[in-house]
Structure formats: C-alpha cells, structure tokens
Design a protein around this motif. Structure first.
Motif, short mmCIF file in Angstrom:
data_model
loop_
_atom_site.label_atom_id
_atom_site.label_comp_id
_atom_site.label_asym_id
_atom_site.label_seq_id
_atom_site.Cartn_x
_atom_site.Cartn_y
_atom_site.Cartn_z
N ASN A 1 -7.57 -6.47 -2.95
CA ASN A 1 -6.25 -7.00 -3.22
C ASN A 1 -5.38 -5.88 -3.77
N ILE A 2 -4.58 -5.30 -2.91
CA ILE A 2 -3.73 -4.18 -3.28
C ILE A 2 -2.75 -4.57 -4.39
N ARG A 3 -2.21 -5.78 -4.30
CA ARG A 3 -1.21 -6.19 -5.29
C ARG A 3 -1.77 -6.19 -6.72
N VAL A 4 -2.98 -6.70 -6.89
CA VAL A 4 -3.58 -6.73 -8.23
C VAL A 4 -3.79 -5.31 -8.75
N GLU A 5 -4.30 -4.43 -7.91
CA GLU A 5 -4.49 -3.03 -8.32
C GLU A 5 -3.15 -2.37 -8.64
N PHE A 6 -2.14 -2.69 -7.84
CA PHE A 6 -0.80 -2.15 -8.05
C PHE A 6 -0.25 -2.61 -9.40
N ALA A 7 -0.38 -3.89 -9.70
CA ALA A 7 0.09 -4.41 -10.98
C ALA A 7 -0.65 -3.75 -12.13
N LEU B 1 0.83 -1.21 0.00
CA LEU B 1 0.00 0.00 0.00
C LEU B 1 0.86 1.25 0.00
N SER B 2 1.91 1.28 0.79
CA SER B 2 2.76 2.47 0.80
C SER B 2 3.49 2.64 -0.53
N VAL B 3 3.92 1.54 -1.13
CA VAL B 3 4.59 1.63 -2.43
C VAL B 3 3.60 2.06 -3.51
N TYR B 4 2.40 1.52 -3.47
CA TYR B 4 1.36 1.93 -4.42
C TYR B 4 1.12 3.44 -4.31
N ASN B 5 0.96 3.93 -3.08
CA ASN B 5 0.72 5.36 -2.87
C ASN B 5 1.91 6.20 -3.33
N LEU B 6 3.11 5.73 -3.05
CA LEU B 6 4.31 6.45 -3.48
C LEU B 6 4.38 6.51 -5.01
N CYS B 7 4.03 5.41 -5.67
CA CYS B 7 4.01 5.40 -7.14
C CYS B 7 2.96 6.36 -7.68
N CYS B 8 1.81 6.44 -7.01
CA CYS B 8 0.78 7.41 -7.41
C CYS B 8 1.33 8.83 -7.35
N CYS B 9 2.07 9.13 -6.28
CA CYS B 9 2.65 10.47 -6.14
C CYS B 9 3.60 10.77 -7.30
N HIS B 10 4.50 9.84 -7.60
CA HIS B 10 5.45 10.05 -8.69
C HIS B 10 4.74 10.14 -10.04
N TYR B 11 3.71 9.35 -10.20
CA TYR B 11 2.92 9.40 -11.43
C TYR B 11 2.30 10.79 -11.61
N LEU B 12 1.71 11.31 -10.54
CA LEU B 12 1.08 12.63 -10.62
C LEU B 12 2.11 13.74 -10.83
N LEU B 13 3.34 13.50 -10.39
CA LEU B 13 4.43 14.46 -10.63
C LEU B 13 5.06 14.23 -12.01
N GLN B 14 4.50 13.29 -12.76
CA GLN B 14 4.96 12.90 -14.09
C GLN B 14 6.39 12.38 -14.09
N ASN C 1 0.92 -8.60 4.07
CA ASN C 1 -0.35 -7.93 4.33
C ASN C 1 -1.03 -7.41 3.07
N ALA C 2 -0.54 -7.72 1.90
CA ALA C 2 -1.02 -7.07 0.68
C ALA C 2 -2.41 -7.52 0.23
N ASP C 3 -2.89 -8.63 0.75
CA ASP C 3 -4.19 -9.11 0.30
C ASP C 3 -5.36 -8.54 1.09
N GLN C 4 -5.07 -7.65 2.00
CA GLN C 4 -6.16 -7.07 2.79
C GLN C 4 -6.84 -5.93 2.04
N SER C 5 -8.01 -5.57 2.50
CA SER C 5 -8.76 -4.47 1.88
C SER C 5 -8.11 -3.14 2.21
N ALA C 6 -8.27 -2.19 1.29
CA ALA C 6 -7.73 -0.85 1.50
C ALA C 6 -8.50 0.13 0.62
N LEU C 7 -8.45 1.37 1.01
CA LEU C 7 -9.00 2.46 0.22
C LEU C 7 -7.83 3.07 -0.53
N ILE C 8 -7.88 3.03 -1.87
CA ILE C 8 -6.75 3.48 -2.68
C ILE C 8 -7.20 4.53 -3.70
N TRP C 9 -6.24 5.28 -4.19
CA TRP C 9 -6.52 6.23 -5.27
C TRP C 9 -6.48 5.51 -6.60
#
Length: 124
Positions: free
Chosen positions: A85-91, A26-39, A63-71
């Motif tokens: 499943n955070i991992r699937v969304e991340f992929a 989840l933290s890596v997913y969020n960090l990637c979202c930040c970098h994506y938005l910064l292009q 812990n990646a298979d737990q539910s989460a609220l993501i962007w």
C-alpha cells in the motif's frame, strides 16, 4: 537513481508525471524522497500536500493500493522495500518529515490521513 542522484531522479520523475505515469502516488512518493535527500523538506511536503488534496481526495489516483518496490529512507540508511500500500507508506514518510521539521499542523493532517487509510485498508 534516487539515493545517488536525487536531483537527476527528480527531473526524470517529474517528466514521467507530466507524461501521465500510471501510479501518481508512487511518482509523488519518489519525488518527495528526492527532495528529502536534497534536504528540501518544504518542497517535499508541499508536493505531498498537493497529492493528498488533489489526487487522493478527488479519487484521481486509483492505483495506489498496488504493490511496489519503494525506497525507505531513515537518516543515512536507504534500502529498497516492497510495500502493498503505497499510500500508507507515503503517509508514514510525510509524518516523519513533519516531525523532523516540527510542522505540527501538517503532522496533524498527515496523521489523520494515515488513520483514514488504515481504516479503509482494514475494511477491505
């Protein structure tokens, strides 16, 4: 904070990671979202690759298979969405970035990873 202040959010997320945030994917997913938005697509993919190779493959993130609220980010559209499943969304997000920057090698790796996740999800 991610869509409104991506740089500030990235700093906070990175600090949480250093302090041992309990859901690395989840933290890596969020960090990637930040970098994506910064292009900064290369940084987003580099961080994602590090997770896939060092956290997932070693089993360090349990812990990646737990539910989460993501962007969910699609161009200028940004919305919060629940995932089970955070991992699937991340992929899926990484595949989207790879397609956007025409990185065929990473696209292949992330597509294989996504299929692997979907197969393991269907066996549960």
């Amino acid at each position: 904070m991610i869509p409104d202040s991506s740089e500030g959010a990235a700093e906070i997320i990175q600090e949480a990671r250093v302090r041992g945030f309990h859901t690395p994917c989840l933290s890596v997913y969020n960090l990637c979202c930040c970098h994506y938005l910064l292009q900064d697509f290369e940084s987003a993919l580099r961080i994602a690759d590090q997770y896939r190779l060092h956290m997932y493959d070693t089993g360090a993130d349990y812990n990646a298979d737990q539910s989460a609220l993501i962007w969910q980010i699609d161009g200028q559209q940004r919305k919060l969405q629940e995932t089970h499943n955070i991992r699937v969304e991340f992929a899926t997000f990484c595949i989207k970035i790879c397609k956007q920057v025409s990185d065929t090698n990473r696209l292949r790796e992330w597509t294989v990873f996504q299929e692997k996740l979907k197969q393991s999800e269907s066996h549960e």
